[in-house]
Design a protein around this motif. Sequence first.
Motif, PDB file in Angstrom:
ATOM      1  N   ALA A  66       0.820  -1.208   0.000  1.00 35.28           N
ATOM      2  CA  ALA A  66       0.000   0.000   0.000  1.00 35.28           C
ATOM      3  C   ALA A  66       0.856   1.262   0.000  1.00 35.28           C
ATOM      4  O   ALA A  66       0.441   2.307  -0.508  1.00 35.28           O
ATOM      5  CB  ALA A  66      -0.941  -0.002   1.206  1.00 35.28           C
ATOM      6  N   GLU A  67       2.066   1.176   0.572  1.00 32.29           N
ATOM      7  CA  GLU A  67       2.960   2.339   0.537  1.00 32.29           C
ATOM      8  C   GLU A  67       3.325   2.677  -0.906  1.00 32.29           C
ATOM      9  O   GLU A  67       3.365   3.855  -1.296  1.00 32.29           O
ATOM     10  CB  GLU A  67       4.222   2.069   1.354  1.00 32.29           C
ATOM     11  N   LEU A  68       3.574   1.636  -1.705  1.00 29.73           N
ATOM     12  CA  LEU A  68       3.871   1.855  -3.122  1.00 29.73           C
ATOM     13  C   LEU A  68       2.633   2.366  -3.845  1.00 29.73           C
ATOM     14  O   LEU A  68       2.728   3.244  -4.717  1.00 29.73           O
ATOM     15  CB  LEU A  68       4.352   0.547  -3.760  1.00 29.73           C
ATOM     16  N   ALA A  69       1.468   1.818  -3.512  1.00 25.30           N
ATOM     17  CA  ALA A  69       0.231   2.221  -4.174  1.00 25.30           C
ATOM     18  C   ALA A  69      -0.082   3.695  -3.930  1.00 25.30           C
ATOM     19  O   ALA A  69      -0.558   4.399  -4.829  1.00 25.30           O
ATOM     20  CB  ALA A  69      -0.924   1.346  -3.685  1.00 25.30           C
ATOM     21  N   ALA A  70       0.171   4.169  -2.706  1.00 21.45           N
ATOM     22  CA  ALA A  70      -0.113   5.566  -2.377  1.00 21.45           C
ATOM     23  C   ALA A  70       0.908   6.515  -3.002  1.00 21.45           C
ATOM     24  O   ALA A  70       0.569   7.619  -3.437  1.00 21.45           O
ATOM     25  CB  ALA A  70      -0.135   5.748  -0.865  1.00 21.45           C
ATOM     26  N   ALA A  71       2.158   6.075  -3.068  1.00 19.55           N
ATOM     27  CA  ALA A  71       3.219   6.924  -3.626  1.00 19.55           C
ATOM     28  C   ALA A  71       3.214   6.928  -5.146  1.00 19.55           C
ATOM     29  O   ALA A  71       3.632   7.904  -5.780  1.00 19.55           O
ATOM     30  CB  ALA A  71       4.580   6.453  -3.117  1.00 19.55           C
ATOM     31  N   ILE A  72       2.713   5.831  -5.757  1.00 21.93           N
ATOM     32  CA  ILE A  72       2.703   5.695  -7.215  1.00 21.93           C
ATOM     33  C   ILE A  72       1.291   5.302  -7.658  1.00 21.93           C
ATOM     34  O   ILE A  72       1.070   4.180  -8.139  1.00 21.93           O
ATOM     35  CB  ILE A  72       3.727   4.635  -7.686  1.00 21.93           C
ATOM     36  N   ASN A 225      -9.626   9.441  -4.569  1.00 18.76           N
ATOM     37  CA  ASN A 225      -8.520   9.852  -3.701  1.00 18.76           C
ATOM     38  C   ASN A 225      -7.652   8.638  -3.374  1.00 18.76           C
ATOM     39  O   ASN A 225      -7.677   8.124  -2.255  1.00 18.76           O
ATOM     40  CB  ASN A 225      -9.078  10.474  -2.412  1.00 18.76           C
ATOM     41  N   PRO A 226      -6.878   8.167  -4.361  1.00 28.30           N
ATOM     42  CA  PRO A 226      -6.138   6.914  -4.179  1.00 28.30           C
ATOM     43  C   PRO A 226      -5.096   6.954  -3.076  1.00 28.30           C
ATOM     44  O   PRO A 226      -4.819   5.939  -2.442  1.00 28.30           O
ATOM     45  CB  PRO A 226      -5.497   6.686  -5.546  1.00 28.30           C
ATOM     46  N   LYS A 227      -4.498   8.105  -2.832  1.00 28.26           N
ATOM     47  CA  LYS A 227      -3.425   8.181  -1.847  1.00 28.26           C
ATOM     48  C   LYS A 227      -3.908   7.863  -0.434  1.00 28.26           C
ATOM     49  O   LYS A 227      -3.159   7.361   0.389  1.00 28.26           O
ATOM     50  CB  LYS A 227      -2.768   9.566  -1.895  1.00 28.26           C
ATOM     51  N   LYS A 228      -5.170   8.152  -0.155  1.00 33.06           N
ATOM     52  CA  LYS A 228      -5.726   7.838   1.161  1.00 33.06           C
ATOM     53  C   LYS A 228      -6.611   6.597   1.125  1.00 33.06           C
ATOM     54  O   LYS A 228      -6.582   5.768   2.026  1.00 33.06           O
ATOM     55  CB  LYS A 228      -6.536   9.032   1.686  1.00 33.06           C
ATOM     56  N   ALA A 233      -8.382   0.725   1.979  1.00 31.78           N
ATOM     57  CA  ALA A 233      -9.119  -0.399   1.396  1.00 31.78           C
ATOM     58  C   ALA A 233      -8.353  -1.700   1.560  1.00 31.78           C
ATOM     59  O   ALA A 233      -8.930  -2.737   1.909  1.00 31.78           O
ATOM     60  CB  ALA A 233      -9.396  -0.125  -0.085  1.00 31.78           C
ATOM     61  N   ILE A 234      -7.046  -1.660   1.322  1.00 35.69           N
ATOM     62  CA  ILE A 234      -6.230  -2.871   1.428  1.00 35.69           C
ATOM     63  C   ILE A 234      -6.107  -3.322   2.881  1.00 35.69           C
ATOM     64  O   ILE A 234      -6.327  -4.489   3.213  1.00 35.69           O
ATOM     65  CB  ILE A 234      -4.837  -2.639   0.810  1.00 35.69           C
ATOM     66  N   GLY A 235      -5.759  -2.402   3.779  1.00 40.54           N
ATOM     67  CA  GLY A 235      -5.559  -2.750   5.177  1.00 40.54           C
ATOM     68  C   GLY A 235      -6.826  -3.246   5.862  1.00 40.54           C
ATOM     69  O   GLY A 235      -6.850  -4.342   6.439  1.00 40.54           O
ATOM     70  N   TRP A 236      -7.886  -2.453   5.786  1.00 41.86           N
ATOM     71  CA  TRP A 236      -9.147  -2.836   6.429  1.00 41.86           C
ATOM     72  C   TRP A 236      -9.792  -4.032   5.745  1.00 41.86           C
ATOM     73  O   TRP A 236     -10.368  -4.912   6.411  1.00 41.86           O
ATOM     74  CB  TRP A 236     -10.112  -1.654   6.444  1.00 41.86           C
ATOM     75  N   LEU A 384      10.686  11.128  -1.859  1.00 40.36           N
ATOM     76  CA  LEU A 384       9.476  10.770  -2.597  1.00 40.36           C
ATOM     77  C   LEU A 384       8.258  10.992  -1.708  1.00 40.36           C
ATOM     78  O   LEU A 384       8.253  10.586  -0.538  1.00 40.36           O
ATOM     79  CB  LEU A 384       9.542   9.308  -3.044  1.00 40.36           C
ATOM     80  N   GLU A 385       7.239  11.652  -2.258  1.00 36.10           N
ATOM     81  CA  GLU A 385       6.029  11.907  -1.470  1.00 36.10           C
ATOM     82  C   GLU A 385       5.354  10.589  -1.103  1.00 36.10           C
ATOM     83  O   GLU A 385       4.985   9.796  -1.972  1.00 36.10           O
ATOM     84  CB  GLU A 385       5.049  12.774  -2.263  1.00 36.10           C
ATOM     85  N   ARG A 386       5.206  10.367   0.187  1.00 41.13           N
ATOM     86  CA  ARG A 386       4.571   9.140   0.688  1.00 41.13           C
ATOM     87  C   ARG A 386       3.401   9.514   1.589  1.00 41.13           C
ATOM     88  O   ARG A 386       3.565   9.659   2.807  1.00 41.13           O
ATOM     89  CB  ARG A 386       5.584   8.278   1.452  1.00 41.13           C
ATOM     90  N   PRO A 387       2.207   9.703   1.003  1.00 38.49           N
ATOM     91  CA  PRO A 387       1.042  10.056   1.818  1.00 38.49           C
ATOM     92  C   PRO A 387       0.738   8.997   2.878  1.00 38.49           C
ATOM     93  O   PRO A 387       0.126   9.285   3.899  1.00 38.49           O
ATOM     94  CB  PRO A 387      -0.090  10.132   0.787  1.00 38.49           C
ATOM     95  N   TYR A 388       1.157   7.773   2.582  1.00 34.74           N
ATOM     96  CA  TYR A 388       0.984   6.672   3.540  1.00 34.74           C
ATOM     97  C   TYR A 388       2.307   5.925   3.652  1.00 34.74           C
ATOM     98  O   TYR A 388       2.965   5.646   2.652  1.00 34.74           O
ATOM     99  CB  TYR A 388      -0.113   5.719   3.058  1.00 34.74           C
ATOM    100  N   LYS A 389       2.712   5.631   4.882  1.00 33.51           N
ATOM    101  CA  LYS A 389       3.902   4.831   5.119  1.00 33.51           C
ATOM    102  C   LYS A 389       3.500   3.580   5.886  1.00 33.51           C
ATOM    103  O   LYS A 389       2.686   3.646   6.815  1.00 33.51           O
ATOM    104  CB  LYS A 389       4.953   5.621   5.907  1.00 33.51           C
ATOM    105  N   VAL A 390       4.077   2.451   5.492  1.00 34.87           N
ATOM    106  CA  VAL A 390       3.738   1.186   6.134  1.00 34.87           C
ATOM    107  C   VAL A 390       4.039   1.278   7.622  1.00 34.87           C
ATOM    108  O   VAL A 390       5.129   1.679   8.022  1.00 34.87           O
ATOM    109  CB  VAL A 390       4.494   0.013   5.474  1.00 34.87           C
TER     110      VAL A 390
END
Length: 443
Positions: A66-72, A225-228, A233-236, A384-390
Amino acid sequence: MQPENDGLKKEVGTFAALATVMGTVIGGGVFFKVASVVSATQSAGLTILAWIVGGLLTICAGLTSAELAAAIPLTGGAVKYLEYTYGKLPAYLFGWAQSLIYFPANIAALSIVFGTQVVDLFHLSSQTSLPIALIAGLSITLINFLGAKAASRLQSWTLIIKLIPIVVIVIVGLLTPGTVALHFIPTHLTSHSGLAGAFSSGLLATMFAYDGWLGVGAIAGEMKNPKKDLPRAIGWGLALITIIYTLINLVFLRTLPISDIAGNLNAASESAIHLFGTMGGKLVTIGILISVYGAINGYTMTGMRVPLAMAEEKTLPFSKFIRKVGRNSGSPYGAGILQFAIAAFMMLLGSFDLLTDMLVFVMWIFSLLLFIAVFILRKREPNLERPYKVPGYPVVPAIAIIGGIFILVTTIVTEFWLAVVGILITLLGIPVYYLTTRYYRGK
């Protein structure tokens, strides 16, 4: 980083993405995999532990990717993450394996399951199973041609409906006194491989049931809003799936003896009959139908975006046709036609289960590369912008890597030639890649 395809509409919200994760993963596996897990473990305790550990490993894998998904957050999902980290060829091979066999084979397998369940429910001729399967796959492809919004709505509704029989079975099954005394400490094992071997085989079986979550990243380009929303969605989604899988398997184990579950693909139906009577079996069959139909939609919706992203870069034969997008719907119908054509061919052959298992092994090779990519990008591109970090870095990604290595090693040990053939089919993409890129470069 490649720009997103402007022809795709951003219509997928948080719940739709959550429904895609859960709807894709919760297919026939929740009803059928208990047979193979119990057959391997021969123990209630090891079975429940396998489902819990399998879920935890999958959650770690999902939170890491998900960290990759949010950053890319690009259409194409994991294909784009691999390309960004390792270059075009590894990404191409992943997309090649997904487009050629993984998604079509899953669609074909689930469609056949759907057809078989319809035949059993209505007592039809077994010869009607294949036509029903083809109709099921085609109908979902056509729904997806209406656009991501229509497909997302179908995914959301099938998720809600499919959870009803599952929740009913879990609640009634847990509140009803069990007919089988559970022994969570293994007293005997029929497997000659011992405790560790039995648990490893059971855990490997559960990982196949958890398969499908990675594909949601492919619709990132169409999310509001894919970054959030994508990490949520993946985690929950995976956390809820783990709870569902564990509880419903606990009900099966409380209802039927180990000997009646092991290797029995009708264990879910028989368990429901014990709880609700004859109508219970029909209830579960209807639940399976809705569950499988939603899973087909999840694989169709996410799968058709992968060849689309590859065709945008002119790395597939017939890229001009594959990258066609509906003017009004924004749906990649060219990629959808290709995907269904391959899936229909697999349905006609009827021998697609081997291909599906083979590509699950190959998918985990690339998943392992994705987990390692988090470490690589953290060091290579700290800004690199990481709106979410693992969370729990580096422990959580490390657990995901260990889980991936376990799956690969176990598969090689237990299914050596399956693994070899899967790798060879994937490597066939190398000459196709160079020939296709040379062709388009010369035009």
